[in-house]
Design a protein around this motif. Structure first.
Motif, PDB file in Angstrom:
ATOM      1  N   LEU A  32       3.198   5.674  -8.820  1.00 34.99           N
ATOM      2  CA  LEU A  32       1.979   5.219  -8.138  1.00 34.99           C
ATOM      3  C   LEU A  32       0.890   4.956  -9.163  1.00 34.99           C
ATOM      4  O   LEU A  32       0.729   5.710 -10.121  1.00 34.99           O
ATOM      5  CB  LEU A  32       1.517   6.280  -7.136  1.00 34.99           C
ATOM      6  N   ASP A  33       0.136   3.842  -8.945  1.00 36.39           N
ATOM      7  CA  ASP A  33      -0.940   3.527  -9.876  1.00 36.39           C
ATOM      8  C   ASP A  33      -2.108   2.868  -9.145  1.00 36.39           C
ATOM      9  O   ASP A  33      -2.065   2.669  -7.930  1.00 36.39           O
ATOM     10  CB  ASP A  33      -0.434   2.653 -11.020  1.00 36.39           C
ATOM     11  N   ALA A  34      -3.123   2.520  -9.881  1.00 40.16           N
ATOM     12  CA  ALA A  34      -4.366   2.003  -9.307  1.00 40.16           C
ATOM     13  C   ALA A  34      -4.189   0.671  -8.583  1.00 40.16           C
ATOM     14  O   ALA A  34      -5.071   0.258  -7.830  1.00 40.16           O
ATOM     15  CB  ALA A  34      -5.431   1.877 -10.393  1.00 40.16           C
ATOM     16  N   ASP A  35      -3.074   0.004  -8.760  1.00 33.85           N
ATOM     17  CA  ASP A  35      -2.851  -1.267  -8.068  1.00 33.85           C
ATOM     18  C   ASP A  35      -2.572  -1.078  -6.580  1.00 33.85           C
ATOM     19  O   ASP A  35      -2.850  -1.965  -5.776  1.00 33.85           O
ATOM     20  CB  ASP A  35      -1.672  -2.024  -8.692  1.00 33.85           C
ATOM     21  N   ASN A  36      -1.994   0.093  -6.211  1.00 32.06           N
ATOM     22  CA  ASN A  36      -1.550   0.232  -4.826  1.00 32.06           C
ATOM     23  C   ASN A  36      -1.649   1.650  -4.278  1.00 32.06           C
ATOM     24  O   ASN A  36      -1.216   1.909  -3.168  1.00 32.06           O
ATOM     25  CB  ASN A  36      -0.097  -0.226  -4.715  1.00 32.06           C
ATOM     26  N   PHE A  37      -2.194   2.590  -5.025  1.00 30.49           N
ATOM     27  CA  PHE A  37      -2.112   4.007  -4.704  1.00 30.49           C
ATOM     28  C   PHE A  37      -3.385   4.527  -4.043  1.00 30.49           C
ATOM     29  O   PHE A  37      -4.455   4.518  -4.636  1.00 30.49           O
ATOM     30  CB  PHE A  37      -1.802   4.784  -5.975  1.00 30.49           C
ATOM     31  N   TYR A  38      -3.206   5.006  -2.806  1.00 29.20           N
ATOM     32  CA  TYR A  38      -4.286   5.664  -2.070  1.00 29.20           C
ATOM     33  C   TYR A  38      -3.930   7.141  -1.934  1.00 29.20           C
ATOM     34  O   TYR A  38      -2.789   7.483  -1.661  1.00 29.20           O
ATOM     35  CB  TYR A  38      -4.450   5.051  -0.673  1.00 29.20           C
ATOM     36  N   LEU A  51     -12.164  12.528  -8.901  1.00 29.73           N
ATOM     37  CA  LEU A  51     -13.171  12.715  -9.947  1.00 29.73           C
ATOM     38  C   LEU A  51     -12.537  12.758 -11.334  1.00 29.73           C
ATOM     39  O   LEU A  51     -13.084  12.228 -12.299  1.00 29.73           O
ATOM     40  CB  LEU A  51     -13.969  13.996  -9.694  1.00 29.73           C
ATOM     41  N   ALA A  52     -11.382  13.387 -11.435  1.00 28.62           N
ATOM     42  CA  ALA A  52     -10.725  13.542 -12.731  1.00 28.62           C
ATOM     43  C   ALA A  52      -9.891  12.329 -13.144  1.00 28.62           C
ATOM     44  O   ALA A  52      -9.720  12.067 -14.336  1.00 28.62           O
ATOM     45  CB  ALA A  52      -9.830  14.789 -12.704  1.00 28.62           C
ATOM     46  N   HIS A  53      -9.351  11.607 -12.160  1.00 28.54           N
ATOM     47  CA  HIS A  53      -8.387  10.535 -12.457  1.00 28.54           C
ATOM     48  C   HIS A  53      -8.671   9.266 -11.657  1.00 28.54           C
ATOM     49  O   HIS A  53      -7.738   8.631 -11.150  1.00 28.54           O
ATOM     50  CB  HIS A  53      -6.963  11.005 -12.156  1.00 28.54           C
ATOM     51  N   GLN A  54      -9.914   8.874 -11.562  1.00 24.31           N
ATOM     52  CA  GLN A  54     -10.221   7.706 -10.745  1.00 24.31           C
ATOM     53  C   GLN A  54      -9.536   6.436 -11.239  1.00 24.31           C
ATOM     54  O   GLN A  54      -9.327   5.501 -10.463  1.00 24.31           O
ATOM     55  CB  GLN A  54     -11.716   7.509 -10.616  1.00 24.31           C
ATOM     56  N   ASP A  55      -9.126   6.412 -12.497  1.00 24.77           N
ATOM     57  CA  ASP A  55      -8.425   5.250 -13.029  1.00 24.77           C
ATOM     58  C   ASP A  55      -6.994   5.133 -12.499  1.00 24.77           C
ATOM     59  O   ASP A  55      -6.351   4.099 -12.668  1.00 24.77           O
ATOM     60  CB  ASP A  55      -8.413   5.298 -14.560  1.00 24.77           C
ATOM     61  N   HIS A  56      -6.485   6.172 -11.818  1.00 23.62           N
ATOM     62  CA  HIS A  56      -5.119   6.147 -11.293  1.00 23.62           C
ATOM     63  C   HIS A  56      -5.038   5.781  -9.813  1.00 23.62           C
ATOM     64  O   HIS A  56      -3.936   5.609  -9.299  1.00 23.62           O
ATOM     65  CB  HIS A  56      -4.442   7.517 -11.461  1.00 23.62           C
ATOM     66  N   ILE A  57      -6.172   5.718  -9.114  1.00 18.73           N
ATOM     67  CA  ILE A  57      -6.117   5.484  -7.661  1.00 18.73           C
ATOM     68  C   ILE A  57      -6.899   4.241  -7.274  1.00 18.73           C
ATOM     69  O   ILE A  57      -7.884   3.875  -7.908  1.00 18.73           O
ATOM     70  CB  ILE A  57      -6.621   6.703  -6.862  1.00 18.73           C
ATOM     71  N   LYS A  58      -6.435   3.623  -6.198  1.00 15.20           N
ATOM     72  CA  LYS A  58      -7.144   2.475  -5.647  1.00 15.20           C
ATOM     73  C   LYS A  58      -8.154   2.925  -4.596  1.00 15.20           C
ATOM     74  O   LYS A  58      -9.207   2.330  -4.437  1.00 15.20           O
ATOM     75  CB  LYS A  58      -6.156   1.493  -5.023  1.00 15.20           C
ATOM     76  N   ARG A  75       2.392  11.893  -8.639  1.00 11.18           N
ATOM     77  CA  ARG A  75       1.981  10.483  -8.693  1.00 11.18           C
ATOM     78  C   ARG A  75       2.802   9.729  -9.732  1.00 11.18           C
ATOM     79  O   ARG A  75       3.348   8.666  -9.467  1.00 11.18           O
ATOM     80  CB  ARG A  75       0.489  10.373  -9.024  1.00 11.18           C
ATOM     81  N   GLU A  76       2.894  10.332 -10.914  1.00 14.24           N
ATOM     82  CA  GLU A  76       3.618   9.685 -12.000  1.00 14.24           C
ATOM     83  C   GLU A  76       5.104   9.527 -11.663  1.00 14.24           C
ATOM     84  O   GLU A  76       5.693   8.464 -11.889  1.00 14.24           O
ATOM     85  CB  GLU A  76       3.445  10.511 -13.271  1.00 14.24           C
ATOM     86  N   ALA A  77       5.714  10.564 -11.117  1.00 15.19           N
ATOM     87  CA  ALA A  77       7.139  10.510 -10.767  1.00 15.19           C
ATOM     88  C   ALA A  77       7.424   9.440  -9.713  1.00 15.19           C
ATOM     89  O   ALA A  77       8.496   8.831  -9.724  1.00 15.19           O
ATOM     90  CB  ALA A  77       7.605  11.874 -10.268  1.00 15.19           C
ATOM     91  N   LEU A  78       6.460   9.198  -8.836  1.00 17.16           N
ATOM     92  CA  LEU A  78       6.633   8.193  -7.784  1.00 17.16           C
ATOM     93  C   LEU A  78       6.240   6.787  -8.246  1.00 17.16           C
ATOM     94  O   LEU A  78       6.411   5.822  -7.503  1.00 17.16           O
ATOM     95  CB  LEU A  78       5.809   8.579  -6.549  1.00 17.16           C
ATOM     96  N   MET A 100       0.846  -1.178   0.000  1.00 15.53           N
ATOM     97  CA  MET A 100       0.000   0.000   0.000  1.00 15.53           C
ATOM     98  C   MET A 100       0.887   1.235   0.000  1.00 15.53           C
ATOM     99  O   MET A 100       1.847   1.337   0.755  1.00 15.53           O
ATOM    100  CB  MET A 100      -0.898  -0.006   1.245  1.00 15.53           C
ATOM    101  N   LYS A 101       0.526   2.184  -0.863  1.00 13.53           N
ATOM    102  CA  LYS A 101       1.271   3.436  -0.963  1.00 13.53           C
ATOM    103  C   LYS A 101       0.278   4.583  -0.850  1.00 13.53           C
ATOM    104  O   LYS A 101      -0.776   4.561  -1.487  1.00 13.53           O
ATOM    105  CB  LYS A 101       2.028   3.511  -2.286  1.00 13.53           C
ATOM    106  N   VAL A 102       0.629   5.588  -0.045  1.00 14.83           N
ATOM    107  CA  VAL A 102      -0.277   6.707   0.205  1.00 14.83           C
ATOM    108  C   VAL A 102       0.444   8.023  -0.091  1.00 14.83           C
ATOM    109  O   VAL A 102       1.530   8.271   0.423  1.00 14.83           O
ATOM    110  CB  VAL A 102      -0.769   6.700   1.676  1.00 14.83           C
ATOM    111  N   LEU A 103      -0.196   8.836  -0.915  1.00 12.79           N
ATOM    112  CA  LEU A 103       0.292  10.192  -1.172  1.00 12.79           C
ATOM    113  C   LEU A 103      -0.550  11.130  -0.321  1.00 12.79           C
ATOM    114  O   LEU A 103      -1.776  11.108  -0.385  1.00 12.79           O
ATOM    115  CB  LEU A 103       0.155  10.554  -2.655  1.00 12.79           C
ATOM    116  N   LEU A 104       0.119  11.933   0.497  1.00 14.03           N
ATOM    117  CA  LEU A 104      -0.544  12.817   1.455  1.00 14.03           C
ATOM    118  C   LEU A 104      -0.596  14.248   0.918  1.00 14.03           C
ATOM    119  O   LEU A 104       0.434  14.815   0.563  1.00 14.03           O
ATOM    120  CB  LEU A 104       0.222  12.795   2.779  1.00 14.03           C
ATOM    121  N   LEU A 105      -1.803  14.811   0.876  1.00 14.33           N
ATOM    122  CA  LEU A 105      -1.988  16.186   0.414  1.00 14.33           C
ATOM    123  C   LEU A 105      -2.350  17.070   1.592  1.00 14.33           C
ATOM    124  O   LEU A 105      -3.400  16.883   2.221  1.00 14.33           O
ATOM    125  CB  LEU A 105      -3.100  16.252  -0.647  1.00 14.33           C
TER     126      LEU A 105
END
Length: 149
Positions: free
Chosen positions: A69-75, A91-98, A64-67, A1-6
């Motif tokens: 991260l993709d829909a397989d493991n990205f929260y 809403l814009a990129h739901q295909d990129h996040i899990k 996200r791209e530089a790290l 599991m990988k999490v990007l914090l905003l």
């Protein structure tokens, strides 16, 4: 599991996420935080043309791209303003996040304004509130409070 914090703000910092360092690694969660553009340790172009939802979404997607991260493991985790940004990203990129994690934010600005006026402001020191409302009426802000879509 990988999490990007905003982080919140706009203009706040990643520092509020430092306590995650004591918990996520023990749970096997890899996490990433950064200061968004014009925040704390990031670049400071101070360019209002970059203070848009579209620009912020592009920044998140570049991170996200530089790290890798993709829909397989990205929260995506967002706190306050970061939560609003995270919702927009989902809403814009739901295909990129899990998954999406929202913290400390209402999804409706009109509802938040109503809450501020009817719950928070009546609890404030009247002199402080008067000063804040005066600044607001004059269009003076210490943060970038007006983002455009």
């Amino acid at each position: 599991m990988k999490v990007l914090l905003l982080h919140g703000g706009p203009g706040a910092t990643y520092e509020s996420f430092k306590p995650f360092e004591d918990h996520f690694p023990q749970a096997g969660i890899e996490f990433f935080y950064y200061d968004q553009l014009d925040s704390y340790l990031s670049d400071q172009p101070n360019d209002p043309d970059l203070w848009t939802i579209a620009a912020a979404l592009s920044e998140v997607d570049q991170v996200r791209e530089a790290l890798g991260l993709d829909a397989d493991n990205f929260y995506l985790y967002g706190q306050s303003w970061g939560a609003m940004l995270a919702m927009e990203y989902a809403l814009a990129h739901q295909d990129h996040i899990k998954g999406l994690i929202i913290s400390n934010m209402m999804a409706s600005i009109p509802a938040y304004i109503d809450y501020s006026k009817n719950v928070l402001q009546p609890q404030m020191d009247p002199d402080v509130l008067k000063e804040i409302l005066g600044y607001e009426a004059a269009g003076i802000s210490r943060t970038r409070a007006t983002w455009s879509c």
